[in-house]
Design an enzyme around this catalytic site. Sequence first.
Site, short mmCIF file in Angstrom:
data_model
loop_
_atom_site.label_atom_id
_atom_site.label_comp_id
_atom_site.label_asym_id
_atom_site.label_seq_id
_atom_site.Cartn_x
_atom_site.Cartn_y
_atom_site.Cartn_z
N ARG A 150 0.96 -1.17 -0.07
CA ARG A 150 -0.13 0.02 0.07
C ARG A 150 0.87 1.13 -0.04
O ARG A 150 2.14 1.17 0.41
CB ARG A 150 -1.21 -0.12 1.33
CG ARG A 150 -0.11 0.21 2.42
CD ARG A 150 -0.14 1.59 3.11
NE ARG A 150 0.20 1.79 4.27
CZ ARG A 150 1.18 2.53 5.08
NH1 ARG A 150 1.84 3.28 4.11
NH2 ARG A 150 1.27 2.39 6.14
N GLU B 265 -6.59 8.07 7.24
CA GLU B 265 -5.68 8.92 7.66
C GLU B 265 -4.95 9.85 6.67
O GLU B 265 -4.66 11.10 6.87
CB GLU B 265 -4.58 7.97 7.97
CG GLU B 265 -3.32 8.55 8.64
CD GLU B 265 -2.28 7.57 9.31
OE1 GLU B 265 -2.71 6.68 10.10
OE2 GLU B 265 -1.01 7.83 9.19
N ARG C 8 -5.44 6.10 0.39
CA ARG C 8 -4.57 4.88 0.52
C ARG C 8 -4.66 3.89 -0.69
O ARG C 8 -5.92 3.53 -0.95
CB ARG C 8 -4.69 4.28 1.75
CG ARG C 8 -4.10 5.01 3.09
CD ARG C 8 -2.80 4.56 3.06
NE ARG C 8 -2.03 5.60 4.23
CZ ARG C 8 -1.97 4.83 5.42
NH1 ARG C 8 -2.32 3.75 5.95
NH2 ARG C 8 -1.37 5.53 6.58
N THR D 286 5.99 8.84 9.18
CA THR D 286 6.31 7.40 8.86
C THR D 286 5.85 7.16 7.35
O THR D 286 6.25 6.30 6.51
CB THR D 286 5.66 6.46 9.60
OG1 THR D 286 4.32 6.47 9.27
CG2 THR D 286 5.98 6.48 11.03
N ARG E 7 3.98 0.63 2.28
CA ARG E 7 4.47 -0.24 3.16
C ARG E 7 3.90 -1.74 2.38
O ARG E 7 2.86 -1.95 2.15
CB ARG E 7 3.44 0.08 4.32
CG ARG E 7 4.07 -1.17 5.55
CD ARG E 7 3.05 -0.54 6.97
NE ARG E 7 1.89 -1.44 7.06
CZ ARG E 7 1.64 -2.29 7.69
NH1 ARG E 7 2.42 -3.04 7.93
NH2 ARG E 7 0.47 -2.98 7.69
N GLU F 205 -1.18 -1.97 13.14
CA GLU F 205 -0.50 -1.40 14.44
C GLU F 205 -1.25 -1.41 15.82
O GLU F 205 -2.36 -1.04 15.48
CB GLU F 205 0.12 0.25 13.85
CG GLU F 205 1.37 0.61 14.51
CD GLU F 205 1.66 1.79 13.75
OE1 GLU F 205 0.80 2.52 13.13
OE2 GLU F 205 2.74 2.20 14.10
P1 ADP Z 1 -1.84 0.38 6.91
O1 ADP Z 1 -0.94 -0.55 6.62
O2 ADP Z 1 -2.71 0.95 5.99
O3 ADP Z 1 -0.61 1.68 7.36
P2 ADP Z 1 -2.70 -1.02 9.27
O4 ADP Z 1 -1.38 -1.43 10.09
O5 ADP Z 1 -3.64 -0.42 10.31
O6 ADP Z 1 -2.57 0.07 8.34
O7 ADP Z 1 -3.24 -2.13 8.57
C1 ADP Z 1 -4.71 -1.78 7.83
C2 ADP Z 1 -5.27 -3.17 7.42
O8 ADP Z 1 -4.28 -3.87 6.57
C3 ADP Z 1 -5.37 -4.32 8.79
O9 ADP Z 1 -6.57 -4.77 8.57
C4 ADP Z 1 -4.30 -5.31 8.50
O10 ADP Z 1 -4.71 -6.47 9.19
C5 ADP Z 1 -4.29 -5.53 6.86
N1 ADP Z 1 -2.95 -5.91 6.43
C6 ADP Z 1 -1.75 -5.54 6.61
N2 ADP Z 1 -0.77 -6.26 5.74
C7 ADP Z 1 -1.71 -7.21 5.58
C8 ADP Z 1 -1.46 -8.63 4.64
N3 ADP Z 1 -0.13 -8.80 4.22
N4 ADP Z 1 -2.38 -9.37 4.40
C9 ADP Z 1 -3.63 -8.98 4.81
N5 ADP Z 1 -4.03 -7.93 5.31
C10 ADP Z 1 -2.95 -7.31 5.66
N1 ILO Z 2 0.48 7.89 15.71
C1 ILO Z 2 0.84 6.46 16.28
C2 ILO Z 2 0.89 5.69 14.71
C3 ILO Z 2 2.23 5.99 14.07
C4 ILO Z 2 2.35 5.45 12.79
N2 ILO Z 2 1.37 4.83 12.15
C5 ILO Z 2 0.58 5.28 11.24
C6 ILO Z 2 -0.73 4.41 11.02
N3 ILO Z 2 0.59 6.24 10.85
C7 ILO Z 2 1.96 6.33 16.97
O1 ILO Z 2 2.83 7.25 17.05
O2 ILO Z 2 2.03 5.13 17.41
#
Ligand code: ADP
Ligand code: ILO
Length: 371
Positions: free
Chosen positions: A141, A240, A244, A288, A295, A329
């Site tokens: 993403r 956010e 995305r 980040t 990511r 996270e």
């Molecule tokens: P982001 O990656 O968008 O920064 P998050 O860590 O909150 O934010 O993840 C968003 C969603 O994507 C969560 O539901 C997470 O479980 C899902 N996700 C992340 N990586 C994978 C993956 N490799 N396979 C399936 N779902 C994923």
């Molecule tokens: N503000 C939160 C998340 C930081 C990084 N993650 C994302 C999804 N932007 C923290 O500082 O832990």
Amino acid sequence: MAKAKCYKCEEKCGKGKISLEELQKLEMAYKAFLRTDSKSLVKKYLTRDVFDRLKYKRTTFGSTLLDCVQSGFENPDSNIGIYAADPSAYVVFADIFNPIIQDYHIGFKKSDHHPATDWGSLDKIGNLDPKGQYVVSTRVRCGRSIEGYPFNPSLTESQYWDIENKMISVLNGLEGELKGTYYPLNGMTKETQEKLIEDHFLFKEGDRFLQAANACRYWPVGRGIYHNQTKTFLVWVNEEDHIRIISLQPGGDLGAVYKRFVSGVADIEKKVKVIKSDRLGYLNFCPTNLGTAIRASVHIKIPKLASNMTRLNEIADRYHLQVRGTAGEHTEAKGGVYDISNKRRLGLTEAEAIQEMYNGIVEIIKLEKSS
Ligand code: ADP
Ligand code: ILO
């Protein structure tokens, strides 16, 4: 009418100088924050000296230091603890953003420049786990912000609608494998929303870090999700970041996921101008998510390595990877499934970010096999 100049910052934001009340509120919040044992990067780098230099400043959108750090102040368990209230915050509050950026993005100094976009040769990337023994799913993403709009804390309700409408018309033009439908959050049943979240397709609601950053105003106005029929290509709107862009599928075929991702990003960027800075690459709300803002993650089962989380985190650090829980996270691993991704997104090309994740995951799988 000429806009009033801010006290000290010299920015023509029109909101005038920082008031005594604003200064007092900021000072009290900072003092309370100093008493916490927060391990966040904002705690590490917002020294009294830096604070005193930045406390009078205001950005062109009128944002103050408190607008950037209040999430970290209210949530001492933050990892980072700061968001750019608007794109110009990265410049106006550079004295706090730069050291945090350097720490998170592993050595990106204030004199460094992010390299030009380079997707690399798309056919070179293989399958991380051809036998399907470890990787449950793979996801790539990025975040993108749309030119002409501030970030969440400064967006008006009508700007949320504007961004959503702009994106609906862009997304409706996608074709082939990327063709899909946009589903606004406004009007979506709770059941559908929860199922989409549980299946890892949709962002969660009520993130306390975003709420404290003033990033959830007017919710669910302007928020929504686009996806193709197979839910392998998705776009989040106004969570956010303004957008995305996400590609994901079961299994470990990073090559296929990345190819679809690159074609989706390219098609969207043909139709909408996104915010890019010479030094920091793509600009987004959280520091980040700068540079490539990519990511690339796997959901992976590695029971042997995961039996010692200290060691797993050390291994991840060695390969510049980050370990998260199953729902992202600040969540726990469910059913032994971990989310492991590249950590840094700035100071390297898209191709290098993907390669870094590929190399690290391959090593982790090797270590799991030999443990
Ligand atoms: P982001 O990656 O968008 O920064 P998050 O860590 O909150 O934010 O993840 C968003 C969603 O994507 C969560 O539901 C997470 O479980 C899902 N996700 C992340 N990586 C994978 C993956 N490799 N396979 C399936 N779902 C994923
Ligand atoms: N503000 C939160 C998340 C930081 C990084 N993650 C994302 C999804 N932007 C923290 O500082 O832990």
